[in-house]
Design a protein around this motif. Structure first.
Motif, short mmCIF file in Angstrom:
data_model
loop_
_atom_site.label_atom_id
_atom_site.label_comp_id
_atom_site.label_asym_id
_atom_site.label_seq_id
_atom_site.Cartn_x
_atom_site.Cartn_y
_atom_site.Cartn_z
N ILE A 284 0.80 4.18 -2.90
CA ILE A 284 0.39 5.55 -2.59
C ILE A 284 1.50 6.54 -2.92
CG2 ILE A 284 -0.19 7.11 -0.68
CD1 ILE A 284 -1.72 4.82 0.62
N GLU A 285 2.73 6.18 -2.59
CA GLU A 285 3.86 7.08 -2.83
C GLU A 285 4.10 7.30 -4.31
OE1 GLU A 285 8.44 7.64 -1.24
OE2 GLU A 285 7.60 5.62 -1.39
N GLN A 286 3.97 6.24 -5.10
CA GLN A 286 4.29 6.34 -6.53
C GLN A 286 3.17 6.98 -7.34
OE1 GLN A 286 5.68 2.67 -8.20
NE2 GLN A 286 6.00 3.51 -10.24
N TYR A 287 1.91 6.77 -6.95
CA TYR A 287 0.81 7.15 -7.83
C TYR A 287 -0.09 8.25 -7.30
CZ TYR A 287 2.18 2.77 -10.07
OH TYR A 287 2.89 1.78 -10.70
N SER A 288 0.27 8.90 -6.19
CA SER A 288 -0.56 9.99 -5.69
C SER A 288 0.31 11.08 -5.09
CB SER A 288 -1.56 9.49 -4.65
OG SER A 288 -0.91 9.15 -3.44
N MET A 289 -0.34 12.21 -4.81
CA MET A 289 0.35 13.35 -4.18
C MET A 289 -0.31 13.67 -2.86
SD MET A 289 0.96 15.80 -7.54
CE MET A 289 -0.78 15.83 -7.99
N PRO A 290 0.42 14.37 -1.95
CA PRO A 290 -0.18 14.74 -0.67
C PRO A 290 -1.49 15.50 -0.84
CG PRO A 290 2.18 15.14 -0.63
CD PRO A 290 1.84 14.76 -2.05
N GLY A 291 -2.44 15.18 0.04
CA GLY A 291 -3.74 15.84 0.01
C GLY A 291 -4.76 15.17 -0.89
N VAL B 84 0.84 -1.20 0.00
CA VAL B 84 0.00 0.00 0.00
C VAL B 84 0.88 1.25 0.00
CG1 VAL B 84 -1.75 1.27 1.28
CG2 VAL B 84 -1.84 -1.23 1.18
N GLU B 85 1.90 1.25 0.83
CA GLU B 85 2.76 2.42 0.97
C GLU B 85 3.43 2.78 -0.35
OE1 GLU B 85 5.76 3.74 4.50
OE2 GLU B 85 6.09 1.76 3.61
N ARG B 86 3.95 1.78 -1.06
CA ARG B 86 4.63 2.05 -2.32
C ARG B 86 3.66 2.54 -3.38
NH1 ARG B 86 9.11 -2.86 -2.78
NH2 ARG B 86 9.69 -2.82 -0.58
N THR C 140 -6.51 -0.92 6.05
CA THR C 140 -5.10 -0.70 5.77
C THR C 140 -4.88 0.48 4.82
OG1 THR C 140 -4.65 -3.05 6.08
CG2 THR C 140 -2.98 -1.77 4.91
N VAL C 141 -5.63 0.56 3.73
CA VAL C 141 -5.42 1.61 2.73
C VAL C 141 -5.77 3.00 3.28
CG1 VAL C 141 -6.16 2.50 0.48
CG2 VAL C 141 -5.59 0.08 0.74
N PRO C 142 -6.98 3.22 3.82
CA PRO C 142 -7.23 4.56 4.37
C PRO C 142 -6.31 4.89 5.54
CG PRO C 142 -9.06 3.07 4.87
CD PRO C 142 -8.19 2.38 3.87
N TYR C 143 -5.95 3.92 6.33
CA TYR C 143 -5.03 4.15 7.45
C TYR C 143 -3.67 4.64 6.94
CZ TYR C 143 -1.54 2.73 10.94
OH TYR C 143 -0.47 2.69 11.80
N MET C 144 -3.11 3.95 5.92
CA MET C 144 -1.83 4.37 5.39
C MET C 144 -1.94 5.71 4.66
SD MET C 144 0.48 2.29 6.35
CE MET C 144 1.81 2.89 5.31
N ALA C 145 -3.08 5.95 4.01
CA ALA C 145 -3.29 7.23 3.32
C ALA C 145 -3.22 8.39 4.31
CB ALA C 145 -4.62 7.22 2.58
N VAL C 146 -3.87 8.23 5.45
CA VAL C 146 -3.83 9.28 6.47
C VAL C 146 -2.41 9.49 6.96
CG1 VAL C 146 -4.61 9.90 8.79
CG2 VAL C 146 -6.22 8.87 7.17
N LYS C 147 -1.69 8.40 7.23
CA LYS C 147 -0.32 8.52 7.74
C LYS C 147 0.61 9.18 6.72
CE LYS C 147 1.65 5.33 10.13
NZ LYS C 147 1.81 6.00 11.44
N MET C 148 0.27 9.05 5.42
CA MET C 148 1.14 9.60 4.37
C MET C 148 0.64 10.94 3.85
SD MET C 148 1.98 6.03 2.34
CE MET C 148 3.17 6.80 1.23
N GLY C 149 -0.26 11.57 4.59
CA GLY C 149 -0.68 12.92 4.23
C GLY C 149 -1.72 12.98 3.13
#
Length: 848
Positions: free
Chosen positions: A778-785, A774-776, A797-806
């Motif tokens: 989100i990092e590769q295919y999206s931007m903060p916010g 999930v982390e990889r 897991t996905v919304p949880y990691m999304a929140v943690k990654m801004g």
């Protein structure tokens, strides 16, 4: 569209299909008992149904009458397939109870049959290919032992091909024989797979679909089935829609007069075990006591060494009344020979005996022509009626096969028995646990038989009433939990995604259900609650267009999947094959307008996988390496919604990266397909000596990534580790590493929210999605916010990691308990709380 989806969900309500016909009650033989006359029309209405009637409730005449009426309705002939020694019961009952002018004819070749009528044969005749049952329009299997060996049994596959038209090895699937029934007094409620095999044979439901619908699957062990507690009532209601459990006539509203089972006098005789030769442990230390006879080797040795003492106990029991008629049950050939030596007047039946001689001996004992019969339950324990002259049975030994045990007991304890029934069971001190297991299964059998009787008492034979009861929740009341950076909803993901605005999501990351592999909730809207793969993709056809609609043009849907294994008993090949589920996923998303960009491969542990599927076993591959496939990786499939402006291919809102942080070297390494170092000298096997498993794993990983690959050299390293005693059998310690950016070998399998669930003592998710994946994504295919959405959120897991990654996390989950846990995790992430990892969880457990 909404109506179409609702209709799709409503069609999932699970009752047995009807393939039969209405019969005029006046046509049912009036000489039958009232409860029998009620059962026959029910069987015929379904056309393919099972009769599980207790011993002495006239299963024989019910089968004769049902097959007669079905074959006459079809204008053809009927066949009843019997165990050895049972034909005389059918022939006698046809004349004496039904008033037939002539008993049904026993045949072994179709040339012996006319164009119409009811015929008898035995299982051996069909198995040997002498008589093809497809010449008949109506069939019944009496005491259908052949269906108990589902999957691995050659006989099961042959009967499925001949009777049910399911010859998968030849690639042929037809509707099978028009009318088919099964009848037995003891379907084993302790062995669910037997009931599922009956359902598959009757064309009610495939075994795989039934497993998914009703059972909790062990994701780490193959074929360990546990009935979901919340589905227990539904399962037995479903079984009752195609199988009739009757313990007494009153279950169907009739009088029980004349149907009282005789009292059962059970006597256990324990033989002391000789502990003088208790053996040694693996480390060479001597044992004080002999091992309990649970394992195959220990049980066989205990049987062999205790045989003289058990025979002596048998003689002691017989001496109480040498003139009595008795059955001497045994399991082994050595036991049979010992009985013949100790009891010369006993008549034995055994497997290598001529079939006609064996059957005649069973019939003669049934008719009281000699006093003592020595037999194995597997040979004479099914279908035979010995109650007219015998009320005493002695078991020379005991075992775990409850079904054979209970069948053997009820050869004499049945309606019609006029005497008190005595059962003597001889066992050894080392077999105490075997006795406990046998008694536990006996109690469970009685409880489940009572459960089935209660269902029949409540609904009678009304199929429509059961269907109404079976229509469990078709919907879900929408519940939403949200914060500043997340929204998690308890709902059907199709309905929820339809509520969302078009182009409102910047990235979709999800692990879709793997077809019918698992069912996560008791709701019919669950995507795992489908009959087969085609049915699953039909439901996905309602979701995928909605995912395309809510995703912004040009943006990514990253879908986590894994291919599936099809057992040899299902595919007809006799060995396991791969179902390309990931390819089906690509086709499904492309069909609805997504563009397929890439397939990221996530390597898994083949040793753990073998524990789940038994597909890659070392011993089996040494026997025949041609059976061996390969480890099944997981995939992250990358799909893209086409952008509005297709002239340059850029997304409407591009995923922009800052060159100050996304450097040219980083770009080069990410873009290149292969990354290798200049290499160093090879790792030497002796360098691993004295290291623990964690150190070995890290050192081998570094070696694998930094050196020119040498397959044989790495095998030598693994062999050296094995000689040192550090190579585990439960997971793969020395895993090949990958340099390619689209092959991920460094995913931490245990880094999931399940670690936190376990620490809290809460229910774990069947297929947790790893944080790394999930982390990889989100990092590769999206931007903060930006908004990251998961329609199958699970534990969140996905919304949880999304929140943690801004980012803004959005998830939908149908299962209520998973939804509540997801809410807690997302709320914790928003508060800035660091969720504990695996080792934190272990420390918490140790502290507790």
């Amino acid at each position: 569209m909404t109506d179409a989806y609702q209709q799709f969900i409503e069609a999932k309500v699970c009752t047995a299909p009807e393939h039969g016909f209405e019969v005029d009650p006046a046509l049912v033989n009036p000489a039958m008992k009232p409860h029998c006359r009620a059962i026959v029309p029910w069987l015929l209405q379904g056309g393919r149904r099972a009769l599980f009637a207790s011993f002495g409730l006239h299963k024989t005449v019910i089968q004769l009458e049902a097959v007669r009426l079905a074959s006459e309705h079809a204008g053809g002939r009927g066949l009843i397939v019997l165990p050895l020694g049972v034909r005389q019961e059918f022939r006698r009952d046809a004349v004496e109870r039904l008033g037939w002018a002539e008993p049904p004819k026993f045949i072994r070749r179709i040339e012996e049959a006319s164009a119409t009528g009811v015929y008898l044969t035995n299982y051996e005749t069909v198995r040997d290919g002498k008589l093809d049952p497809r010449h008949f329009d109506a069939t019944s299997l009496d005491e259908a032992d052949c269906l108990r060996g589902f999957g691995g049994s050659k006989t099961f596959r042959e009967f499925m091909a001949l009777f049910a038209g399911d010859d998968r090895a030849a690639g042929v699937r037809t509707d099978g024989i028009r009318y088919r029934f099964v009848a037995t007094a003891t379907p084993s409620p302790n062995d669910y797979i037997e009931l599922l095999a009956y359902a598959a044979y009757l064309g009610i439901m495939d075994v795989a679909a039934a497993k998914t619908r009703f059972f909790k699957r062990n994701s780490e062990k193959a074929d360990q089935l546990t009935l979901h507690p919340h589905k227990e009532e539904e399962f037995w209601l479903w079984v009752s829609s195609w199988a009739l459990f009757v313990q007494r006539p009153s279950d169907l509203g009739f009088s029980d007069e004349g149907y009282t089972l005789p009292e059962l006098d059970v006597r256990w005789h324990e033989i002391p075990t000789n502990h003088a030769d208790a053996g040694t442990e693996k480390d060479g230390q001597g044992r004080l006591f002999r091992n309990a006879a649970i394992g195959v080797q220990d049980a066989a040795r205990e049987k062999r060494e205790s045989l003289p003492a058990r025979v002596a106990k048998l003689q002691e029991i017989r001496s109480e009344d040498l003139a009595a008629h008795r059955i001497l049950w045994h399991d082994l050939e050595d036991e049979r020979r010992a009985i013949e030596k100790a009891v010369p007047d006993a008549v034995s039946v055994y497997g290598s005996q001529d079939l006609d001689d064996r059957e005649q001996a069973i019939i003669d004992f049934s008719d009281g022509k000699f006093r003592e019969l020595a037999a194995k339950p597997v040979i004479a324990g099914a279908g035979c009626n010995f109650q007219r002259h015998c009320a005493w049975a002695v078991f020379l030994g005991i075992g775990f096969k409850f079904r054979d045990f209970i069948q053997a007991i009820h050869r004499i304890q049945r309606f019609g028995q006029t005497q008190r029934v005595r059962i003597d069971l001889i066992y050894t001190e080392a077999e105490r646990e075997v006795r406990q297991q046998l008694e536990r299964k006996w109690n469970q059998h009685n409880r489940m038989a009572d459960k089935m009787s209660n269902i029949i008492r409540e609904f009678g034979l009304a199929h429509a009433a059961m269907a109404s009861k079976l229509a469990r929740s078709l919907g879900v009341e929408r519940v939403e939990a949200s914060g500043e950076h997340y929204t998690v909803v308890n709902n059907d993901c199709v309905d929820e995604t339809r509520r969302m605005d078009a182009d409102s999501v910047h990235l979709i990351v999800t692990s879709i259900p793997f077809g019918t592999q698992y069912e996560y909730s008791a709701n019919y809207r669950d995507f795992g609650h489908t009959d087969d793969n085609a049915h699953f993709w039909q439901q996905m056809d309602f979701l995928i267009p909605e995912l395309l609609r809510v995703l912004q043009p040009g943006r990514i849907a990253a879908i986590h999947v894994k291919d599936r294994i099809t057992p040899g008993g299902i595919n007809g090949f006799g060995f396991q094959t791969v179902q390309p589920f990931s390819d089906e996923c690509v086709a499904a998303f492309q069909k609805h307008g997504f563009a397929f960009l890439a397939r990221k491969t996530i390597v898994t542990d083949v040793v753990r996988e073998n524990s789940q599927t038994y597909r890659l076993g070392w011993t089996e591959q040494c026997k025949d390496g041609s059976r061996m496939g390969a480890g099944m990786p997981e995939y992250l499939l990358i799909f893209r919604k086409p952008p509005t402006d297709r002239s340059n291919g850029y997304a409407d809102v591009p995923v922009v990266k800052d060159k100050a942080t996304f450097t040219r070297p980083r770009w080069q390494f990410d873009a290149h397909g292969l990354t290798r170092s200049s290499g160093d000298r090879p790792l030497l096997p002796e360098e691993l000596e004295g290291l623990d498993q964690a150190a070995i794993f890290k050192l081998f990983k570094r070696h694998s990534l930094e050196n020119v690959y040498d397959f044989r050299h790495d095998v030598r390293i693994a062999e050296a580790v094995d000689r040192s005693g550090w190579l585990p059998t439960s997971f793969m310690l020395l895993q090949p590493q990958s340099w390619h950016p689209d092959v991920w070998t460094d995913i931490t399998r245990m880094r999931t929210l399940n670690s936190t669930q376990a620490a809290k003592g809460k229910e774990q998710h069947l297929c947790p999605l790893q944080f790394d994946i999930v982390e990889r994504g989100i990092e590769q295919y999206s931007m903060p916010g930006e908004v990251v959405y998961d329609p199958f959120a699970g534990l969140g897991t996905v919304p949880y990691m999304a929140v943690k990654m801004g980012r803004y996390g959005r998830g939908c989950e149908l299962a209520n308990l998973y939804f509540l846990d997801a809410c807690a995790y997302c709320a914790g992430a928003e508060r800035g709380l660091s969720m504990p990892g695996l080792f934190d969880a272990l420390e918490q457990q140790a502290a507790a």
